[in-house]
Design a protein around this motif. Structure first.
Motif, PDB file in Angstrom:
ATOM      1  N   ALA A  20       5.292 -36.314 -53.537  1.00 27.52           N
ATOM      2  CA  ALA A  20       4.234 -37.335 -53.565  1.00 27.52           C
ATOM      3  C   ALA A  20       2.956 -36.761 -54.171  1.00 27.52           C
ATOM      4  O   ALA A  20       1.850 -36.992 -53.667  1.00 27.52           O
ATOM      5  CB  ALA A  20       3.980 -37.881 -52.168  1.00 27.52           C
ATOM      6  N   GLY A  21       3.114 -35.991 -55.247  1.00 27.65           N
ATOM      7  CA  GLY A  21       1.971 -35.524 -56.013  1.00 27.65           C
ATOM      8  C   GLY A  21       1.378 -34.196 -55.590  1.00 27.65           C
ATOM      9  O   GLY A  21       0.498 -33.661 -56.286  1.00 27.65           O
ATOM     10  N   THR A  22       1.822 -33.624 -54.479  1.00 34.44           N
ATOM     11  CA  THR A  22       1.275 -32.354 -53.986  1.00 34.44           C
ATOM     12  C   THR A  22       2.391 -31.322 -53.896  1.00 34.44           C
ATOM     13  O   THR A  22       3.458 -31.623 -53.357  1.00 34.44           O
ATOM     14  CB  THR A  22       0.639 -32.545 -52.593  1.00 34.44           C
ATOM     15  OG1 THR A  22      -0.410 -33.508 -52.685  1.00 34.44           O
ATOM     16  CG2 THR A  22       0.064 -31.229 -52.078  1.00 34.44           C
ATOM     17  N   PRO A  23       2.158 -30.090 -54.407  1.00 31.65           N
ATOM     18  CA  PRO A  23       3.212 -29.073 -54.350  1.00 31.65           C
ATOM     19  C   PRO A  23       3.704 -28.839 -52.926  1.00 31.65           C
ATOM     20  O   PRO A  23       2.915 -28.854 -51.965  1.00 31.65           O
ATOM     21  CB  PRO A  23       2.529 -27.826 -54.923  1.00 31.65           C
ATOM     22  CG  PRO A  23       1.462 -28.366 -55.822  1.00 31.65           C
ATOM     23  CD  PRO A  23       0.971 -29.613 -55.138  1.00 31.65           C
ATOM     24  N   LEU A  24       4.993 -28.609 -52.813  1.00 28.75           N
ATOM     25  CA  LEU A  24       5.632 -28.393 -51.517  1.00 28.75           C
ATOM     26  C   LEU A  24       4.932 -27.297 -50.720  1.00 28.75           C
ATOM     27  O   LEU A  24       4.600 -27.478 -49.535  1.00 28.75           O
ATOM     28  CB  LEU A  24       7.106 -28.040 -51.752  1.00 28.75           C
ATOM     29  CG  LEU A  24       7.942 -27.523 -50.579  1.00 28.75           C
ATOM     30  CD1 LEU A  24       7.952 -28.521 -49.437  1.00 28.75           C
ATOM     31  CD2 LEU A  24       9.366 -27.233 -51.049  1.00 28.75           C
ATOM     32  N   LEU A  25       4.682 -26.141 -51.337  1.00 24.45           N
ATOM     33  CA  LEU A  25       4.059 -25.037 -50.620  1.00 24.45           C
ATOM     34  C   LEU A  25       2.641 -25.393 -50.177  1.00 24.45           C
ATOM     35  O   LEU A  25       2.207 -25.015 -49.081  1.00 24.45           O
ATOM     36  CB  LEU A  25       4.049 -23.776 -51.487  1.00 24.45           C
ATOM     37  CG  LEU A  25       3.386 -22.539 -50.879  1.00 24.45           C
ATOM     38  CD1 LEU A  25       4.012 -22.166 -49.537  1.00 24.45           C
ATOM     39  CD2 LEU A  25       3.475 -21.355 -51.856  1.00 24.45           C
ATOM     40  N   ALA A  26       1.903 -26.117 -51.003  1.00 19.38           N
ATOM     41  CA  ALA A  26       0.551 -26.530 -50.621  1.00 19.38           C
ATOM     42  C   ALA A  26       0.589 -27.400 -49.375  1.00 19.38           C
ATOM     43  O   ALA A  26      -0.274 -27.291 -48.485  1.00 19.38           O
ATOM     44  CB  ALA A  26      -0.121 -27.261 -51.772  1.00 19.38           C
ATOM     45  N   ARG A  27       1.581 -28.282 -49.284  1.00 20.02           N
ATOM     46  CA  ARG A  27       1.706 -29.127 -48.094  1.00 20.02           C
ATOM     47  C   ARG A  27       2.005 -28.274 -46.858  1.00 20.02           C
ATOM     48  O   ARG A  27       1.476 -28.535 -45.771  1.00 20.02           O
ATOM     49  CB  ARG A  27       2.799 -30.175 -48.292  1.00 20.02           C
ATOM     50  CG  ARG A  27       2.423 -31.270 -49.276  1.00 20.02           C
ATOM     51  CD  ARG A  27       3.399 -32.434 -49.201  1.00 20.02           C
ATOM     52  NE  ARG A  27       2.995 -33.508 -50.096  1.00 20.02           N
ATOM     53  CZ  ARG A  27       2.092 -34.430 -49.797  1.00 20.02           C
ATOM     54  NH1 ARG A  27       1.509 -34.396 -48.598  1.00 20.02           N
ATOM     55  NH2 ARG A  27       1.775 -35.375 -50.660  1.00 20.02           N
ATOM     56  N   THR A  28       2.854 -27.278 -47.010  1.00 19.93           N
ATOM     57  CA  THR A  28       3.196 -26.414 -45.875  1.00 19.93           C
ATOM     58  C   THR A  28       1.973 -25.640 -45.401  1.00 19.93           C
ATOM     59  O   THR A  28       1.689 -25.579 -44.192  1.00 19.93           O
ATOM     60  CB  THR A  28       4.321 -25.444 -46.273  1.00 19.93           C
ATOM     61  OG1 THR A  28       5.471 -26.191 -46.678  1.00 19.93           O
ATOM     62  CG2 THR A  28       4.699 -24.547 -45.107  1.00 19.93           C
ATOM     63  N   LEU A  29       1.232 -25.034 -46.326  1.00 20.14           N
ATOM     64  CA  LEU A  29       0.046 -24.268 -45.953  1.00 20.14           C
ATOM     65  C   LEU A  29      -1.004 -25.169 -45.306  1.00 20.14           C
ATOM     66  O   LEU A  29      -1.654 -24.786 -44.324  1.00 20.14           O
ATOM     67  CB  LEU A  29      -0.537 -23.570 -47.186  1.00 20.14           C
ATOM     68  CG  LEU A  29       0.339 -22.476 -47.805  1.00 20.14           C
ATOM     69  CD1 LEU A  29      -0.260 -21.991 -49.119  1.00 20.14           C
ATOM     70  CD2 LEU A  29       0.512 -21.311 -46.833  1.00 20.14           C
ATOM     71  N   SER A  30      -1.157 -26.362 -45.825  1.00 19.43           N
ATOM     72  CA  SER A  30      -2.122 -27.306 -45.258  1.00 19.43           C
ATOM     73  C   SER A  30      -1.736 -27.700 -43.844  1.00 19.43           C
ATOM     74  O   SER A  30      -2.605 -27.800 -42.953  1.00 19.43           O
ATOM     75  CB  SER A  30      -2.222 -28.539 -46.147  1.00 19.43           C
ATOM     76  OG  SER A  30      -3.072 -29.506 -45.570  1.00 19.43           O
ATOM     77  N   ALA A  31      -0.436 -27.935 -43.614  1.00 26.22           N
ATOM     78  CA  ALA A  31       0.021 -28.322 -42.278  1.00 26.22           C
ATOM     79  C   ALA A  31      -0.247 -27.220 -41.262  1.00 26.22           C
ATOM     80  O   ALA A  31      -0.668 -27.481 -40.133  1.00 26.22           O
ATOM     81  CB  ALA A  31       1.508 -28.666 -42.312  1.00 26.22           C
TER      82      ALA A  31
END
Length: 397
Positions: free
Chosen positions: A34-45
């Motif tokens: 959904a437009g955001t890199p997978l790893l970026a989503r993990t780090l953000s979470a």
């Protein structure tokens, strides 16, 4: 800090994820969801959970530019360290990078699990307690088969003792670092950090995981991840209706909902004549628009002669899961004068839930008579009506 503890996390993202496919050449952890890199989503979470003081990403050789393009700016997320050719080497690199910070607890998390929740993180930390470590798990609902040759069944595992492991897996920092330092001499035969802890003789507790805490591994997992992000608006509700009837014959018990109920007769049929499970299977097939029980298990085939009808319901429930869906509710109405169903309702609910792989509160079992009218009123047989409510990924209209 969390209850006075310094807590750090190592996020393992050094692989290329080739099983995830993709034609852009990007390792899977940098591909967008959904437009955001997978790893970026993990780090953000992880960082937004509010319990972790330091996060160390571990990335693969040649991935620094991919990492930099994500624009990570959270001060709690340290500069990434280089991993190695195996997961074990990469985790050890992350643990060593935390030496100066010296956390009390370290969480080791897969970079490809972007839906980690604060509840799971908190549960893992709390579960460590007097143990050396803890990991989140979910129960195994499918029947698990063992095979030595990959072609034939060699046995069936007791799923009541099986759990699916997730991450983050939490440990006392110095304890797991020492275990990794020792284990590195033995190669990378460990599939997760809890396995290393077990090998080192450490105690590892279980914590409640989350079915949405998926690891993005295969191409279809990216679509599933987007459905999770989108919520229920990407799912549609389907309802199927089932009906079955069997006549009485000589015998001393009937099988209903996979429960043997003493009676003055039995039900006649090609299989065990369980009207409940037959009607439930048909309701699920109907909700899937996937034929009926006769299509999948033809009564003309002797393979199904006297078969346990649990096979049919397991198959239908498995078809729902294979389609990316879930069973929301199963409703059963039995129609008979005798035997009395009330004393057996709870046992039937529990058994149906077990076979279908759902919680017991998602199963309803009721019974009524036909006021002595018709074949059920004359006690010539038993009828059953069922309804199955499922959710499936929304397809194109």
């Amino acid at each position: 800090m969390h209850d006075g503890l310094k807590i750090a996390a190592v996020v393992v993202a050094a692989g290329r994820g080739e099983r995830a496919g993709g034609s852009d050449g990007l390792p899977k952890q940098y591909r967008p969801i959904a437009g955001t890199p997978l790893l970026a989503r993990t780090l953000s979470a992880l960082s937004s959970a509010g319990m972790i003081d330091r996060i160390v990403p571990v990335i693969g050789p040649g991935q620094q530019a991919d990492y930099d393009r994500m624009g990570i700016s959270d001060p709690r997320i340290a500069a990434p360290v280089a991993g190695g050719p195996t997961r074990q080497v990469s985790v050890l690199a992350g643990l060593r990078a935390l030496a100066d910070f010296a956390p009390d607890i370290v969480l080791i998390h897969d970079g490809a699990r972007p839906f980690i929740s604060p509840e799971v993180i908190s549960a893992v930390i709390a579960a460590i307690g007097d143990a050396d470590g803890a990991l989140p798990v979910t129960i195994v609902t499918d029947t698990i088969k063992r095979s030595l040759d990959g072609k034939t069944v060699g046995g069936t595992e007791d799923r009541t003792q099986l759990f699916a492991a997730q991450t983050p897996q939490g440990f006392r920092y110095r304890t797991i670092l020492a275990a990794h330092e020792r284990a590195i001499e033995f190669g990378d035969g460990f599939t997760d950090d809890a396995a290393i802890a077990e090998w080192a003789g450490l105690s590892v507790a279980l914590a409640n995981g989350d079915p949405n805490n998926i690891k993005v591994t295969l191409p279809e997992d990216f679509s599933r991840a987007e459905r999770i992000l989108a919520g229920d608006n990407r799912m549609e509700t389907r309802v199927g209706i089932g009906y079955d009837v069997h006549a009485f014959g000589p015998g001393d018990a009937v099988i209903l909902g996979n429960i043997a109920i003493p009676h003055t007769a039995r039900l006649k049929g090609h299989s065990d004549a369980d009207v409940v499970l037959h009607a439930l299977a048909d309701a699920l097939y109907g909700a899937l628009a996937d034929g009926d029980i006769g299509k999948h298990f033809p009564p003309s085939e002797m393979e199904w002669k006297d078969a346990d009808s649990a096979i049919f319901l397991e198959h239908a429930a498995g078809r729902v899961r294979a389609a990316g869906g879930r069973i929301v509710h199963l409703d059963v109405t039995l129609i008979c004068e005798r035997p009395r169903i009330g004393p057996h309702v709870e046992a039937m609910r529990a058994r149906i839930a077990e076979i279908a792989g759902i919680a017991g509160h998602r199963v309803a079992v009721k019974a009524t008579t036909s006021e002595r009218l018709g074949f059920t009123g004359r006690e010539e047989g038993i009828a059953c009506q069922t309804a199955a409510t499922i959710e499936l990924p929304r397809g194109a209209d």
